[in-house]
Design an enzyme around this catalytic site. Structure first.
Site, PDB file in Angstrom:
ATOM      1  CB  CYS A  59      -1.059  -0.173   1.320  1.00  0.00           C
ATOM      2  SG  CYS A  59      -0.295  -0.028   2.958  1.00  0.00           S
ATOM      3  N   GLY A  60       0.339   2.332   0.497  1.00  0.00           N
ATOM      4  CA  GLY A  60       1.495   3.460   0.627  1.00  0.00           C
ATOM      5  C   GLY A  60       2.611   3.517   1.461  1.00  0.00           C
TER       6      GLY A  60
END
Ligand code: RB5
Length: 152
Positions: free
Chosen positions: A70-71
């Site tokens: 994810c980020g």
């Protein structure tokens, strides 16, 4: 032992998920790669939905490991750890990646596309593929304690 690995990401981690999927598919240590999504940067599926879906596949025994992006690598780890039997970690350095398997028998490695460079991810995943937990090690009782807590 050849590994079955499921990859997944939200849209923030999509680029690394695709890059690593291609690498895993070409690695002789990997016998099967599946993709839990997302399907592109425009796919707004939330990271918890992808992470829990992938983790459930590992918990069910269909896959040995999951590699999630994810980020930050944080949200997917938090979500994956909600699945019973799953030990998911966020790790962006060599020692942590090594210990995640050797000490914690973690089946799920999570990384953040906004945190670490792609070449470092590739190098760390290359190491990760070669790691195997030793059930006879002194770490085993500690992992067993995690499992016992989960059962209670
Ligand atoms: C974007 O939704 C960002 O919050 C996500 O990719 C992740 O970093 C969450 O932990």
């Amino acid at each position: 032992m050849a590994l079955k690995i499921i990859v997944g990401s939200d849209n923030a981690g999509y680029g690394y998920k695709e890059e690593l999927k291609t690498i895993l598919e070409a690695d002789p240590r990997v016998e099967l790669v599946a993709d839990a999504g997302v399907t592109g940067r425009e796919d707004g599926t939330f990271y918890p939905n992808v992470a829990t879906a992938a983790a459930e596949q590992v918990a069910a025994g269909s896959f040995d490991r999951a590699l999630l992006f994810c980020g930050t690598g944080l949200g997917v780890a938090i979500a994956a750890n909600k699945v019973k039997g799953i030990r998911a970690v966020t790790a962006h350095d060599l020692y942590s990646v090594q210990r995640s398997v050797l000490s914690n028998n973690a089946q799920v490695l999570c990384m953040g596309e906004r945190v670490i460079g792609l070449e470092s991810v590739k190098a760390l995943v290359d190491v990760w593929l070669g790691l195997e937990f030793d059930p006879a090690s002194s770490s085993a009782a500690k992992v067993d304690a995690i499992c016992s807590y989960e059962e209670d």
